[in-house]
Write a protein that holds these residues in place. Structure first.
Motif, PDB file in Angstrom:
ATOM      1  N   THR A 131     -20.449   8.370   5.748  1.00 28.50           N
ATOM      2  CA  THR A 131     -21.388   7.340   6.184  1.00 28.50           C
ATOM      3  C   THR A 131     -21.152   7.103   7.669  1.00 28.50           C
ATOM      4  OG1 THR A 131     -22.235   5.115   5.687  1.00 28.50           O
ATOM      5  CG2 THR A 131     -19.855   5.396   5.663  1.00 28.50           C
ATOM      6  N   ARG A 146     -15.118  -4.526  10.432  1.00 27.03           N
ATOM      7  CA  ARG A 146     -16.525  -4.654  10.068  1.00 27.03           C
ATOM      8  C   ARG A 146     -16.708  -4.483   8.569  1.00 27.03           C
ATOM      9  NH1 ARG A 146     -20.602  -3.625  13.698  1.00 27.03           N
ATOM     10  NH2 ARG A 146     -20.138  -4.537  15.738  1.00 27.03           N
ATOM     11  N   GLN A 147     -17.544  -5.327   8.005  1.00 26.72           N
ATOM     12  CA  GLN A 147     -17.921  -5.139   6.610  1.00 26.72           C
ATOM     13  C   GLN A 147     -19.185  -4.301   6.542  1.00 26.72           C
ATOM     14  OE1 GLN A 147     -18.177  -8.955   4.581  1.00 26.72           O
ATOM     15  NE2 GLN A 147     -16.101  -8.677   3.807  1.00 26.72           N
ATOM     16  N   MET A 148     -19.207  -3.367   5.618  1.00 24.15           N
ATOM     17  CA  MET A 148     -20.403  -2.547   5.438  1.00 24.15           C
ATOM     18  C   MET A 148     -20.621  -2.313   3.953  1.00 24.15           C
ATOM     19  SD  MET A 148     -18.982   1.186   6.733  1.00 24.15           S
ATOM     20  CE  MET A 148     -20.641   1.845   6.610  1.00 24.15           C
ATOM     21  N   THR A 149     -21.884  -2.201   3.591  1.00 21.46           N
ATOM     22  CA  THR A 149     -22.259  -1.977   2.201  1.00 21.46           C
ATOM     23  C   THR A 149     -22.683  -0.525   2.020  1.00 21.46           C
ATOM     24  OG1 THR A 149     -22.990  -4.270   1.947  1.00 21.46           O
ATOM     25  CG2 THR A 149     -23.789  -2.684   0.329  1.00 21.46           C
ATOM     26  N   THR A 151     -23.705   2.552  -0.929  1.00 21.51           N
ATOM     27  CA  THR A 151     -24.068   2.899  -2.303  1.00 21.51           C
ATOM     28  C   THR A 151     -23.373   4.207  -2.636  1.00 21.51           C
ATOM     29  OG1 THR A 151     -26.225   1.821  -2.081  1.00 21.51           O
ATOM     30  CG2 THR A 151     -25.955   3.379  -3.891  1.00 21.51           C
ATOM     31  N   GLU A 225     -23.468  -0.468  -5.519  1.00 23.65           N
ATOM     32  CA  GLU A 225     -23.254  -0.932  -4.149  1.00 23.65           C
ATOM     33  C   GLU A 225     -21.861  -1.534  -4.038  1.00 23.65           C
ATOM     34  OE1 GLU A 225     -26.083  -3.647  -2.623  1.00 23.65           O
ATOM     35  OE2 GLU A 225     -27.520  -2.101  -2.034  1.00 23.65           O
ATOM     36  N   SER A 226     -21.172  -1.177  -2.972  1.00 18.94           N
ATOM     37  CA  SER A 226     -19.842  -1.721  -2.734  1.00 18.94           C
ATOM     38  C   SER A 226     -19.753  -2.215  -1.294  1.00 18.94           C
ATOM     39  CB  SER A 226     -18.767  -0.646  -2.971  1.00 18.94           C
ATOM     40  OG  SER A 226     -18.794  -0.185  -4.304  1.00 18.94           O
ATOM     41  N   THR A 227     -19.100  -3.351  -1.108  1.00 17.98           N
ATOM     42  CA  THR A 227     -18.872  -3.880   0.236  1.00 17.98           C
ATOM     43  C   THR A 227     -17.431  -3.593   0.638  1.00 17.98           C
ATOM     44  OG1 THR A 227     -20.507  -5.636  -0.088  1.00 17.98           O
ATOM     45  CG2 THR A 227     -18.912  -5.941   1.675  1.00 17.98           C
ATOM     46  N   LEU A 228     -17.270  -2.881   1.724  1.00 15.71           N
ATOM     47  CA  LEU A 228     -15.962  -2.454   2.196  1.00 15.71           C
ATOM     48  C   LEU A 228     -15.700  -3.015   3.583  1.00 15.71           C
ATOM     49  CD1 LEU A 228     -16.214   1.328   1.204  1.00 15.71           C
ATOM     50  CD2 LEU A 228     -15.215  -0.517  -0.149  1.00 15.71           C
ATOM     51  N   THR A 229     -14.438  -3.201   3.912  1.00 13.60           N
ATOM     52  CA  THR A 229     -14.045  -3.622   5.255  1.00 13.60           C
ATOM     53  C   THR A 229     -13.487  -2.415   6.004  1.00 13.60           C
ATOM     54  OG1 THR A 229     -13.537  -5.878   4.525  1.00 13.60           O
ATOM     55  CG2 THR A 229     -12.584  -5.151   6.613  1.00 13.60           C
ATOM     56  N   GLU A 247     -11.716   5.893  -1.184  1.00 14.96           N
ATOM     57  CA  GLU A 247     -12.977   5.145  -1.246  1.00 14.96           C
ATOM     58  C   GLU A 247     -14.190   6.063  -1.393  1.00 14.96           C
ATOM     59  OE1 GLU A 247     -13.088   2.113  -1.658  1.00 14.96           O
ATOM     60  OE2 GLU A 247     -11.259   1.249  -0.851  1.00 14.96           O
TER      61      GLU A 247
END
Length: 382
Positions: A131, A146-149, A151, A225-229, A247
């Motif tokens: 990504t 940064r947080q990002m979402t 899929t 969907e997953s939110t990762l830092t 991940e």
């Protein structure tokens, strides 16, 4: 049945791997010789298996799409001569993104051993996913979180990633007799080689099950969907990639998950131009500053600093401020800041400034024809 692999499976040419596998399971169940009444069931079953094997292998599918069915079959019979028509029917020897590798992997495995390709033993690890994340230059300077979402595939909770309920009835796969692998002899550019591949019917498990998991349709994974830092270190450059361990896509039960590769894009900055760990900036100065020198206040990414501008500075000269550039990634110290000064010519001057400039020109022996506007001429004549 049609020979075209897409038509054999009844899928479109842009179908993804999940659609292909789902269609394969239905077709395999329909034409399996043990259950089908079709007189040509065995041949149709072989076609379905071959179509699935090719279309779920990224390299083989790319070669198939590029060459067409007939040429692909001919090339395969000749051992996939990579020099055929100047094309590499394998579509290359690897690359990122979790591809299955080329058929040469099995050759290396036969000669050298180890888990180089599809013939490896044990559960398959998850593939890496990719990504991107865009940040500005200040984020690259100081580092940021940064947080990002995203899929991505996740291991199915209902079946634990197995693809079938725990109480599903299991039977030995007839395609590989429970071994999970099939052995075939193939003609290659290196000669005849015995090749071991994962059984396409049971996908390496050695068993077939009476039921599939409804939640994941037997795949063992579902898209969520997953939110990762994302921890971005200071000094990172445009185009560099961060690896987030574990991940990526989930592996088969008992195997490690893949990694998530995050490619960083650093936006261009209006003030600073970056060159590796160094920064460049253009700083305007006036004509008197250039003549007499001055203590300039120069902007950096971490506040303003002082630059001792010497007398007689020429427009376009560059000065170096050591250690005022970008932090060096995973190293001590920082790059430098290069300040290019540019003398700014005023567009409008008042009468006092005009007289002073004329006097300056005359003192230097310059004969300048000063052109005046209509209203300036009237003003000076009064």
């Amino acid at each position: 049945m049609s020979e075209d692999f897409y038509e054999v499976l009844g899928v479109s040419r842009d179908a993804d791997a999940d659609e292909i596998k789902q269609s394969y399971r239905k077709k395999a169940a329909e034409y399996h010789p043990d259950v089908s009444d079709d007189p040509n069931a065995e041949e149709k079953f072989k076609q379905v298996k071959k179509a699935k094997e090719v279309l779920t292998d990224e390299d083989a599918r790319a070669a198939y799409d590029r060459m067409g069915h007939e040429q692909f079959e001919q090339a395969e019979k000749r051992g996939f001569d990579a020099s055929e028509n100047g094309q590499d029917p394998f579509g290359g020897m690897g690359g990122m993104g979790g591809g299955q590798g080329s058929p040469f992997d099995d050759i290396f495995e036969q000669f050298f051993g180890g888990g180089r390709g599809r013939g490896q033993q044990g559960p398959r690890p998850g593939r890496d996913l990719q990504t991107g994340l865009t940040i500005d230059l200040e984020d690259a300077y100081f580092g940021t979180a940064r947080q990002m979402t995203v899929t991505r595939p996740e291991r199915c909770d209902d079946c634990g990633g197995h693809g079938h309920p725990e109480d599903a009835e299991a039977r030995t796969c007839p395609g590989c007799e429970g071994r999970g692998q099939q052995v075939r002899v193939q003609q290659t550019p290196l000669g005849r080689v015995q090749q071991t591949t994962t059984c396409p019917q049971c996908e390496g498990e050695g068993e077939l099950y009476s039921e599939t998991c409804d939640s994941c349709d037997g795949e063992g994974v579902v898209m969520e969907e997953s939110t990762l830092t994302v921890e971005v270190p200071e000094g990172i450059r445009d185009g560099q990639t961060l690896r987030m361990d574990g991940e990526g896509a989930p592996g088969e039960p008992g195997a490690r998950d893949g990694d998530l590769l995050v490619e960083i894009a650093v936006e261009a900055d209006e003030r600073f131009e970056r060159d590796g760990d160094d920064l460049h900036i253009t700083h305007p100065i006036s004509f008197p500053q250039a003549v007499f020198g001055d203590d300039l206040r120069v902007e950096t990414l971490d506040g303003t600093v002082s630059l001792d501008l010497p007398r007689g500075t020429q427009s376009g000269e560059t000065f170096r401020l050591r250690g005022k550039g970008m932090p060096r990634l995973q190293r001590r110290g920082q790059g430098d800041l290069f300040v290019r000064v540019q003398v700014v010519t005023p567009e409008n001057v008042n009468e006092e400034q005009r007289d002073a400039l004329e006097a300056f020109a005359e003192a230097g022996g310059e004969d300048i024809d000063v052109k005046e506007g209509f209203f300036e001429k009237i003003k000076r004549s009064l």
